[in-house]
Design a protein around this motif. Sequence first.
Motif, mmCIF file in Angstrom:
data_model
loop_
_atom_site.group_PDB
_atom_site.id
_atom_site.type_symbol
_atom_site.label_atom_id
_atom_site.label_comp_id
_atom_site.label_asym_id
_atom_site.label_seq_id
_atom_site.Cartn_x
_atom_site.Cartn_y
_atom_site.Cartn_z
ATOM 1 N N LYS A 182 0.832 -1.193 0.000
ATOM 2 C CA LYS A 182 0.000 0.000 0.000
ATOM 3 C C LYS A 182 0.871 1.248 0.000
ATOM 4 N N GLY A 183 0.329 2.323 -0.594
ATOM 5 C CA GLY A 183 1.036 3.595 -0.581
ATOM 6 C C GLY A 183 2.410 3.475 -1.191
ATOM 7 N N GLY A 184 3.407 3.895 -0.432
ATOM 8 C CA GLY A 184 4.770 3.837 -0.953
ATOM 9 C C GLY A 184 5.517 2.592 -0.568
ATOM 10 N N THR A 185 4.816 1.584 -0.034
ATOM 11 C CA THR A 185 5.458 0.346 0.399
ATOM 12 C C THR A 185 5.202 -0.783 -0.585
ATOM 13 N N GLN A 186 6.246 -1.507 -0.939
ATOM 14 C CA GLN A 186 6.095 -2.726 -1.732
ATOM 15 C C GLN A 186 5.832 -3.893 -0.782
ATOM 16 N N GLY A 187 4.802 -4.669 -1.064
ATOM 17 C CA GLY A 187 4.515 -5.814 -0.211
ATOM 18 C C GLY A 187 5.653 -6.813 -0.197
#
Length: 418
Positions: A182-187
């Motif tokens: 989500k957002g600026g994070t890569q899962g």
Amino acid sequence: MKIRFIPAAVALAATCALTACDSSSSGSDQSDGPATLTVWIMKDSVSDAYLQRFEKDFEAQHQGTDLDIQIQEWDGIGEKITAALASKDAPDVLEVGNTQVAQYAQSGGVLDLSDKVSDLQGADWLPGLAEPGKVDGKQYGIPWYAANRVVIYNKDLFAKAGVTAPPTTREEWLEITGKLDKGGTQGIYLPGQNWYTLAGFVWEEGGELAVKDGDTWRGALESPEALKGMEFYEKLQALGKGPKDSDEAKPPQADVFAKGDVAQIIAVPGGAKIVEQANPALAGKLGFFPIPGKTAGKPGATFTGGSDLIVPVASAHQEAAYEVIAALAGEKEQTELARTMSYVPNRTSLAGVLKDDEGNAAMAAAAAQGRATPNSPEWAAVEATNPIKEYMTAVLTGADPAKAAKAASDAINKTLNP
């Protein structure tokens, strides 16, 4: 102290193997005078301090035996070992990659150690080391140590997403990774050509990369089970921004993870140290868990890398060479090796040795479900061209999975059956 570093450029006694050098003692132990056993160990496999301590202990317990431990480079080692096995004056014990045993055994120059398996508690060996050491029903390679991939995760990003515990099943893994992405994070950062990881997913579904049918090998990527493994890979890979046309080395995934906006990568536990060196702010913030399987309580199948030990038929001290292997593969040395080098011991019953280190404990738990690549002497040639990578990129960029898998299997067929 007799440990020596032998550059790859130094040929085996001026390629004695290729010129049938004189040696009258091949294949049996010499009885006159102390036996000097030549042992080839690969560079960086174990520390000098470990080898020095082992050499001292072994010689003290085996009076009349001297160890000449020679450190070999990986680069060019295949040709050097092949030459050694063909010689009449071979080293006595060789460390080889677990997936290389079949290639060397094909030459006929490796001693069959099947009658030693029971004494070495072979029923307890890790399958990912034991299986590739066994060719046509004969045990040529004795498992030494193992390493395998786990999931390394950013604890802060997990907490930020409200994830309080690592996943224990593949479906839960997908769900959690989706929350993280989500957002600026890569899962997860999962490059499209991480084929060792794909292999684990294929095995978990009951598929194979290739299977043996009589005397013929054939690629098996188009089987329903193997296709399910690729389907899972595609779902997981989509929960991040990993490139679809390269592997974990391009760019180095540790550098990507070190930026702090990636929740997970798949790597050996030691990869965490590389990440922390690149970004010291992440020190103490990285966690580990085994790659989840289809059911809770059982880690997923994973590729096991590591080393086996072999004895050349041309060894002048076969019985003494076996004593070296028995010591290295025994409980005392396996325990010491695990604690010193953070490797997974060769026996499943010794996994608890690593319980106090989170990353190594996760690796040891996963090792029980470890597998190795197809046990064909030609498999190294498959990896050299690697149609599996091309297949993965094709699927991830929209190709029909069944057609792409069939094309990759056809390419594997040609290589495995020259």
